[in-house]
Design an enzyme around this catalytic site. Sequence first.
Site, short mmCIF file in Angstrom:
data_model
loop_
_atom_site.label_atom_id
_atom_site.label_comp_id
_atom_site.label_asym_id
_atom_site.label_seq_id
_atom_site.Cartn_x
_atom_site.Cartn_y
_atom_site.Cartn_z
N LYS A 192 41.68 27.19 31.23
CA LYS A 192 42.77 26.98 30.26
C LYS A 192 43.59 25.74 30.61
O LYS A 192 43.90 24.94 29.74
CB LYS A 192 43.65 28.24 30.23
CG LYS A 192 44.79 28.18 29.25
CD LYS A 192 45.19 29.56 28.78
CE LYS A 192 45.92 30.40 29.83
NZ LYS A 192 47.29 29.92 30.09
N ASP B 299 48.85 33.18 38.83
CA ASP B 299 48.47 33.95 37.64
C ASP B 299 47.67 35.21 37.98
O ASP B 299 47.35 36.00 37.09
CB ASP B 299 47.65 33.08 36.68
CG ASP B 299 48.51 32.00 36.03
OD1 ASP B 299 49.74 32.20 35.92
OD2 ASP B 299 47.96 30.96 35.64
C1 S3P Z 1 49.80 26.17 34.49
C2 S3P Z 1 50.76 26.29 35.46
C3 S3P Z 1 51.31 27.58 35.90
C4 S3P Z 1 50.46 28.76 35.43
C5 S3P Z 1 50.05 28.61 34.00
C6 S3P Z 1 49.22 27.35 33.82
C7 S3P Z 1 49.33 24.83 34.13
O1 S3P Z 1 52.61 27.73 35.37
O2 S3P Z 1 51.17 29.96 35.61
O3 S3P Z 1 49.28 29.71 33.58
O4 S3P Z 1 48.27 24.72 33.45
O5 S3P Z 1 49.97 23.85 34.53
P1 S3P Z 1 53.91 27.14 36.11
O6 S3P Z 1 53.89 25.69 36.04
O7 S3P Z 1 55.07 27.73 35.35
O8 S3P Z 1 53.83 27.69 37.51
#
Ligand code: S3P
Length: 450
Positions: free
Chosen positions: A28, A327
């Site tokens: 993702k 996550d």
């Molecule tokens: C992500 C960063 C994380 C993660 C999210 C995806 C990203 O969030 O929890 O599912 O793709 O940069 P945070 O930046 O809030 O830690």
Amino acid sequence: MAGHGTPIPMTSRPCGPLIGTANVPGDKSISHRSLILGALCVGETRITGLLEGEDVLDTARAMRAFGATVTDHGGAEWSVQGVGVGGFAEPDQVIDCGNSGTGVRLIMGAMATSPITATFTGDASLNGRPMGRVTDPLTLFGAQAVGRAGGRLPMTIVGAADPVPVRYTVPVPSAQVKSAVLLAGLNAPGQTVVIEKEATRDHTERMLQGFGATLTVEETDEGRVITLTGQPDLQPQTIIVPRDPSSAAFPVCAALIVPGSDVLVPNIGLNPTRAGLFTTLQEMGADLTYENLREEGGEPVADLRARYSPDLNGIAVPPARAASMIDEYPVLSVVAAFATGVTDMQGVKELRVKESDRIDAMAKGLRAAGVTVDEGPDWWRVTGLGHGNVPGGVTVASQLDHRIAMAFLVMGMAAQKPMRVDDGGPIATSFPVFEPLMAGLGAQIEREET
Ligand code: S3P
């Protein structure tokens, strides 16, 4: 646009061994970045293996609204005809990012240094999440942000007409904040510097380098110092999106707790900024091995093999590992319920501001299902009951959070009684093939169409 639809209750029943191969979808984080960086190049970026989950589809729609041509060629093959750094057009509609914090935060960064205005919204989960952590640094570039109380969406960003470069120390461990600042720095003159005290996922840095930006990373006493030279001509790329380790976590954890299971999850990226869960599971005594370990696109990749692990033990998860598995705590807490002893998770305040307050959501559901959970502002502890001893048999609220829904459905596969989630709809944001993929391994998940 998750969460706009009618809730889809789902029930997962205790099942026989999970056996087979789980081909989980594309990553993702990398999928969002492929679309956004593709939109910031002049020319055509080709993407293979894009995650076609709702979060990423919302980002694709947003990139079209900013002027890029985004085409779905079928079979997870996509292309983006970009408009170049500084080339975003002003959208004529509100940008709806659905459930996706990554989508909205990265896109806000990407548009904040162009002389355009955009208004962002999302579903009830996203509109409750803090955006000040992103708009604070964006205003340093010269952008303006007006949102609801507490820095919540809906929110309008007025991009800076004459952006200045920024030196910014990220106050919370967040790859989204770091990435928003770097994407904003692309259209500022001179050098933008981002400092992070704790390393978070580094896909933005790696991909910016791949697209031809000048970006350096230094490990210093201050932390990781990332320096980006602004206003590059990004070069379109051909991207093969690796499979998502965060999605792999669900079939892997299910296999560890369902007696007799043996599941192969091929081609999973083991970038150290993402692979903390697998190390943790191995420390708990999981029969989890890396087969065919190799390098692809400069990143370690392996086929994960997870087998039923009757002798799991609770451990103290090192807080320094939190960012690399942030996550994965919901599904780890389910595995912890089937282990012997206490699993102690510290330094995880960020879990409280995800798609839901994940400590609260998991603690409520685990307690209802008969598991003892203690919690504080930035820690929680699950006292394991051991295999065969987890009661289950309740309905839990997924709180518009895909990972909460999937974690409890995994729990239902090995508990004494089924687990029901009030709404499995959000699973489509990140893992649209979760139900058929798990059914193919032998899981029994039913949805109630209402
Ligand atoms: C992500 C960063 C994380 C993660 C999210 C995806 C990203 O969030 O929890 O599912 O793709 O940069 P945070 O930046 O809030 O830690």
